[in-house]
Design an enzyme around this catalytic site. Structure first.
Site, PDB file in Angstrom:
ATOM      1  CD  GLU A   1     -25.292  19.608 -52.338  1.00 50.45           C
ATOM      2  OE1 GLU A   1     -26.099  18.198 -53.569  1.00 50.45           O
ATOM      3  OE2 GLU A   1     -24.898  19.418 -51.650  1.00 50.45           O
TER       4      GLU A   1
ATOM      5  CD  GLU B   1     -29.784  17.552 -51.197  1.00 51.87           C
ATOM      6  OE1 GLU B   1     -29.671  16.210 -51.634  1.00 51.87           O
ATOM      7  OE2 GLU B   1     -29.230  18.071 -52.831  1.00 51.87           O
TER       8      GLU B   1
END
Ligand code: AHR
Length: 562
Positions: free
Chosen positions: A366, A232
């Site tokens: 994820e 991220e």
């Protein structure tokens, strides 16, 4: 896509309810009219019942499976796990230390290892998550008693003892039989730090770092199959722009090398770039930027995967309860989770533009349901219960990944133990397997199986404002040629009669298991661990037709014996 949803109008549905209720009365009309004709009062009662009482009669849905037509291989890596230094995900969940009274092997829980072996975990992503971009690997090597103690600012600001480090992670993988997916720190680390980490892990025993690894107990180089370059990076991983991230990606992709001699030709380490976190313009721009650059990559940098993160939350911050909820929350969460389909389609279409040969995998590393923290728990530990709803949610997502098997070749549910949509929950010496665990267990035959298209009219299930497909299904042939079918009944109130028309394969018998429970929010607790566990399902085969009944809110896997 070989899937059609049947969209009936509300009046049409109401008519079909009434027809089913009144059918027996009208059937007898021609024969014994005077005896059977219902009075006006009876009709009124029937009408009222039809409008107020949930109809419990099973609906029939036909599916068609042509086993002579096959698609992509369903990569076993879509059943991957994610284990972050977060709450009790690692400490207590995996690591109890060699001196613990909890049975362990070199500090790693034996009960957890046995449970994970049974679901054939293909790979584990570690050490984060947001944690990865603050992780400094040197803190986690050397004698246990001399480990550097740090903090975990992302997740509750608690002490990070660093007792579970690289060698412990690799030992854990060895015990469960999974591959390593290491997330490199590019947010607060340096290319040199990451390069040295990989040298420590993978170099043969001649460099100083390899000797250090040998002194730490592992002379042979480890295999690192997957390397995540950041996590991220558009947010907790450094708030980078696509251009800034790309410049980092090229540097890390070049310098962070795997030296394991057995990984030079075959089983080369696959590099996974940070990808999108949603479907909004910001994320499509990110995917465009990375894939456009990939199209022009040179010999000195490369990627093999693009990550995608998508949690089922309805809206941030996560506020839906993980237990003690009803049909409204059940249907809303399932509606939200089905957005995974359009998200993958959207980013796959961008990837197809720049990589039509599909060399770069879309890695959903994820995913899962993210709910409000359990009352009384540390909110930074992301503790939630795992219910039958999560089992259905898991099946729907795994089916979406399977339908996109040509592009989605890896996925990692968040997270493996005690965090978010976990497989396993522990409390000191106690361990319980969640409904999601059982879905992963039932899907083991789909690992590396070949996708077989299924066509069906899914029907529909409506609750309040939410309309969902009534059923979902996938089929695949395993490496021995055996045909497997997964069938999910989303409707929490009605069972569904299934008739599968087989082509290209004959079957003598059919066996299978189904996972359901009394309520949409039924859970397995330490006290009652067997509330949501798979049970044998009765199915019949006659000629080329397989029939079975799906319980309401259930996940079913069957196989055909030839
Ligand atoms: O899984 C919890 C967190 O969610 C991860 O650390 C981060 O990558 C994501 O935002």
């Amino acid at each position: 896509m070989a899937l059609n949803f049947l969209h009936q109008s509300k009046p049409a549905l109401a008519r079909s309810f009434l027809n089913r209720l009144l059918a027996p009365a009208f059937e007898c009309l021609p024969r014994r009219r005077s005896f059977c004709a219902p009075s006006a009062r009876v009709i009124t009662v029937l009408l009222a019942a039809a409008l107020t009482v949930p109809v419990l009669a099973a609906q029939t849905i036909e599916l068609s499976v042509d086993a002579s037509k096959t698609g992509a291989r369903i990569d076993r890596n879509i059943f991957g796990q994610f284990a972050e230094h977060l709450g009790h995900g690692i400490y207590d969940g995996i690591w109890v230390g060699p001196d613990s009274s909890i049975p362990n092997t070199r500090g790693i829980r034996n009960d957890v290892v046995a449970a994970l072996k049974a679901i054939k975990v293909p790979n584990v992503r570690w050490p984060g998550g947001c944690f990865a971009d603050e992780y400094h690997w040197r803190n986690g090597v050397g004698p246990l008693s001399q480990r550097v103690v740090t903090l975990n600012p992302n997740w509750g600001g608690v002490i990070e003892p660093n007792t579970f480090g690289s060698n412990q992670f690799m030992d854990f993988l060895d015990q469960i039989g999974a591959d390593a997916y290491i997330s490199a720190n590019i947010g607060s680390g340096t290319p040199r730090e990451a390069a040295e980490w990989l040298e420590y892990l993978t170099a043969p025993q001649s460099t100083t770092l390899a000797k250090e690894r040998a002194a730490d107990g592992h002379p042979a180089p480890y295999k690192v199959r997957y390397l995540g370059i950041g996590n991220e990076s558009w947010d907790c991983g450094g708030n980078m722009t696509p251009d800034y991230y790309l410049s980092q990606l090229k540097i890390y992709s070049h310098f962070v090398r795997n030296f394991n001699p057995s990984q030079q030709d075959k089983e080369q380490m696959l590099k996974i770039a940070v990808g999108p976190g949603g479907s909004e313009p910001r994320w499509t721009e990110w995917t465009e930027a990375i894939m456009k650059a990939y199209q022009q990559h040179t010999w000195s940098w490369d990627i093999n995967g693009l990550s995608l993160h998508s949690y089922t939350v309805v809206k941030w911050p996560p506020s839906y309860k993980s237990e003690g909820f009803g049909e409204t929350e059940y249907s809303q969460i399932l509606k939200a989770t089905l957005d995974m389909e359009s998200l993958i389609s959207k980013h796959s279409a961008i990837m197809d533009k720049y990589d039509p040969q599909k060399k770069v995998a879309l890695v959903v590393d994820e995913w899962g349901g993210w709910y409000a923290p359990l009352p009384g728990s540390n909110p930074g530990f992301l503790v939630q219960q795992n219910s039958l709803r999560d089992a259905v949610l898991a099946a729907l997502n795994l089916n979406i990944f399977a339908r996109h098997a040509d592009r989605v070749r890896m996925a990692n549910i968040a997270q493996m133990i005690n965090v978010l949509q976990a497989m396993i929950m522990t409390d000191k010496e106690k361990m319980v397997l969640t409904p999601t665990y059982y879905v992963f267990k039932m899907y083991v035959p789909f690992q590396d199986a070949t996708f077989v298209p299924v066509t069906f009219n899914a029907g529909r299930y409506t609750h309040a404002e939410v309309t969902l497909p009534r059923i979902d299904a996938i089929a695949a042939r395993d490496t021995t040629g055996k045909l497997w079918l997964e069938l999910t009944n989303l409707d929490p109130n009605q069972s569904t009669e299934i008739q599968v028309n087989l082509r290209g394969i004959s079957a003598k018998s059919v066996v299978g298991e189904t996972l359901t429970a009394p309520k949409v929010d039924s859970v397995n607790s330490f006290e009652t661990p067997n509330t949501v566990v798979p049970k044998p399902v009765a199915a019949r085969v006659q000629g080329n037709m397989v029939s079975l009944k799906l319980d309401p809110k259930s996940v079913t896997v069957i196989s055909l014996e030839q």
